[in-house]
Scaffold this motif. Structure first.
Motif, mmCIF file in Angstrom:
data_model
loop_
_atom_site.group_PDB
_atom_site.id
_atom_site.type_symbol
_atom_site.label_atom_id
_atom_site.label_comp_id
_atom_site.label_asym_id
_atom_site.label_seq_id
_atom_site.Cartn_x
_atom_site.Cartn_y
_atom_site.Cartn_z
ATOM 1 N N CYS A 146 105.793 -35.817 -21.185
ATOM 2 C CA CYS A 146 104.494 -35.291 -20.759
ATOM 3 C C CYS A 146 104.471 -35.058 -19.251
ATOM 4 O O CYS A 146 103.985 -34.027 -18.773
ATOM 5 C CB CYS A 146 103.370 -36.254 -21.152
ATOM 6 S SG CYS A 146 102.932 -36.219 -22.900
ATOM 7 N N HIS B 216 99.021 -30.849 -25.168
ATOM 8 C CA HIS B 216 99.215 -31.235 -23.770
ATOM 9 C C HIS B 216 99.272 -30.004 -22.868
ATOM 10 O O HIS B 216 98.836 -30.032 -21.715
ATOM 11 C CB HIS B 216 100.509 -32.047 -23.635
ATOM 12 C CG HIS B 216 100.820 -32.491 -22.252
ATOM 13 N ND1 HIS B 216 101.572 -31.738 -21.368
ATOM 14 C CD2 HIS B 216 100.483 -33.624 -21.565
ATOM 15 C CE1 HIS B 216 101.696 -32.371 -20.225
ATOM 16 N NE2 HIS B 216 101.042 -33.513 -20.314
ATOM 17 N N ILE C 141 96.170 -28.824 -20.783
ATOM 18 C CA ILE C 141 95.609 -29.510 -19.623
ATOM 19 C C ILE C 141 95.651 -28.566 -18.420
ATOM 20 O O ILE C 141 96.724 -28.197 -17.942
ATOM 21 C CB ILE C 141 96.376 -30.808 -19.305
ATOM 22 C CG1 ILE C 141 96.246 -31.799 -20.462
ATOM 23 C CG2 ILE C 141 95.860 -31.436 -18.010
ATOM 24 C CD1 ILE C 141 97.047 -33.080 -20.262
ATOM 25 N N ALA D 168 95.776 -36.704 -15.542
ATOM 26 C CA ALA D 168 95.268 -36.388 -16.883
ATOM 27 C C ALA D 168 96.393 -36.451 -17.911
ATOM 28 O O ALA D 168 96.196 -36.909 -19.045
ATOM 29 C CB ALA D 168 94.635 -34.995 -16.875
ATOM 30 N N SER D 169 97.575 -36.016 -17.514
ATOM 31 C CA SER D 169 98.728 -36.061 -18.416
ATOM 32 C C SER D 169 99.084 -37.494 -18.777
ATOM 33 O O SER D 169 99.373 -37.802 -19.938
ATOM 34 C CB SER D 169 99.928 -35.379 -17.749
ATOM 35 O OG SER D 169 101.099 -35.551 -18.507
ATOM 36 N N ARG E 290 97.083 -40.094 -18.754
ATOM 37 C CA ARG E 290 96.011 -40.608 -19.603
ATOM 38 C C ARG E 290 96.194 -40.108 -21.036
ATOM 39 O O ARG E 290 96.059 -40.856 -22.006
ATOM 40 C CB ARG E 290 94.665 -40.143 -19.042
ATOM 41 C CG ARG E 290 93.463 -40.390 -19.933
ATOM 42 C CD ARG E 290 93.114 -41.841 -20.045
ATOM 43 N NE ARG E 290 91.866 -42.048 -20.761
ATOM 44 C CZ ARG E 290 91.476 -43.207 -21.248
ATOM 45 N NH1 ARG E 290 92.243 -44.273 -21.100
ATOM 46 N NH2 ARG E 290 90.328 -43.321 -21.870
ATOM 47 N N TYR E 291 96.514 -38.845 -21.161
ATOM 48 C CA TYR E 291 96.738 -38.232 -22.472
ATOM 49 C C TYR E 291 97.904 -38.911 -23.186
ATOM 50 O O TYR E 291 97.808 -39.255 -24.366
ATOM 51 C CB TYR E 291 97.014 -36.747 -22.281
ATOM 52 C CG TYR E 291 97.359 -35.995 -23.549
ATOM 53 C CD1 TYR E 291 96.372 -35.525 -24.402
ATOM 54 C CD2 TYR E 291 98.688 -35.741 -23.885
ATOM 55 C CE1 TYR E 291 96.688 -34.829 -25.562
ATOM 56 C CE2 TYR E 291 99.012 -35.057 -25.044
ATOM 57 C CZ TYR E 291 98.015 -34.604 -25.873
ATOM 58 O OH TYR E 291 98.336 -33.922 -27.015
ATOM 59 N N VAL F 100 97.909 -40.904 -26.793
ATOM 60 C CA VAL F 100 98.784 -40.463 -27.880
ATOM 61 C C VAL F 100 99.640 -41.621 -28.378
ATOM 62 O O VAL F 100 99.812 -41.813 -29.589
ATOM 63 C CB VAL F 100 99.672 -39.291 -27.410
ATOM 64 C CG1 VAL F 100 100.831 -39.066 -28.375
ATOM 65 C CG2 VAL F 100 98.840 -38.027 -27.286
#
Length: 207
Positions: free
Chosen positions: A98, A161, A164, A175-176, A178-179, A183
Motif C-alpha cells: 500500500c 486503495h 485515495i 490515509a494509505s 490507515r487504510y 484491511v
C-alpha cells in the motif's frame, strides 16, 4: 565483434535520458499514466524526437521509470515469504505494498494492469501475486488469516486503495497506512477466545 558492443551514451545524451526519467517519474506519480509524452518532453526540456529516440513507446518509458519500484515490489514479497511468522509477513506485505502504491499513482496503475501489453509489469504482477498466495496459505495454517480469504480480496483491496486522492503526499501516505490497518483487521481471523469473552460480556449486559 567490437561493432556489436553497445556504445555508451555521450554525457549530454545521458543527461537528457536521466532528466526524462526523473520528470516522467514525478508526473506519473502525481497524475497517473495519462500524461502525454509531449508534456514529459516539454517538462524535461527536450524535443519530442529526443524523447522518442530514447523511449520509442510510453510502455518503454513507464517500464524504465518504475524500475526501482518494481525491484522494491519483489523485495517486499520476498521478505514476507522469508518471515518465520507468516501472519506477520503477510501483514507487512499488505502495509508496504500500500505504501509503495501510495507514493505513485502511475506505478499503481501499471501494476494493476493499466498496461497489460507491458510484459515486464505482467511478469512482476504474476510473481507478486503467486508469492502472496503462498504466504496467505501459510498464514491460514497458523489460524491468523481468515480461512475464507481469497487472492481476489487483495486485488479488490488494491483497486480500492487506488481511489485515495489527496493534494498532499504526506496526507495520502497517512490515509494509505490507515487504510492498510483497517484491511488487515478485516483479513484477520476471529479469535475464538475473544468471541467467547465478547458473548459473555453481551449476555451480562442484556441479562
Amino acid at each position: 565483434m567490437a561493432d556489436r558492443l553497445p556504445h555508451p551514451l555521450r554525457a549530454d545524451a545521458q543527461d537528457n535520458r536521466e532528466r526524462i526519467l526523473e520528470v516522467a517519474r514525478d508526473l506519473f506519480a502525481t497524475e497517473g499514466l495519462n500524461v502525454p509524452m509531449r508534456e514529459i518532453a516539454r517538462r524535461a526540456e527536450v524535443g519530442p524526437a529526443t524523447l522518442y529516440r530514447r523511449f520509442p513507446t510510453k510502455q518503454t518509458l513507464v517500464t524504465e521509470a518504475f524500475a526501482e519500484q518494481r525491484r522494491a515490489c519483489h523485495a517486499i514479497v520476498d521478505e514476507g515469504l522469508a518471515d518465520p511468522d507468516p501472519w506477520h509477513g503477510f501483514r507487512r506485505v499488505v502495509e508496504r505494498t500500500c505504501e509503495l502504491h501510495a507514493h505513485s499513482l502511475g506505478f499503481a496503475d501499471a501494476f494493476m494492469s493499466a498496461y497489460p501489453e507491458a510484459m515486464d509489469f505482467a511478469a512482476d504482477r504474476e510473481y507478486t501475486l503467486n508469492a502472496i498466495a503462498e504466504l496467505a496459505h501459510r498464514a491460514k495454517a497458523t489460524g491468523h488469516l481468515r480461512p475464507d480469504f481469497l487472492l481476489d480480496d487483495l486485488i479488490i483491496m488494491l483497486m480500492a486503495h487506488r481511489g485515495i486522492h489527496t493534494s498532499s503526499a504526506t496526507t495520502r501516505l497517512a490515509a494509505s497506512r490507515r487504510y492498510a490497518s483497517l484491511v488487515i483487521q478485516a483479513f484477520q481471523a476471529a479469535s475464538p477466545t475473544h468471541s467467547a469473552e465478547t458473548s459473555r460480556e453481551l449476555r451480562r449486559h442484556v441479562l
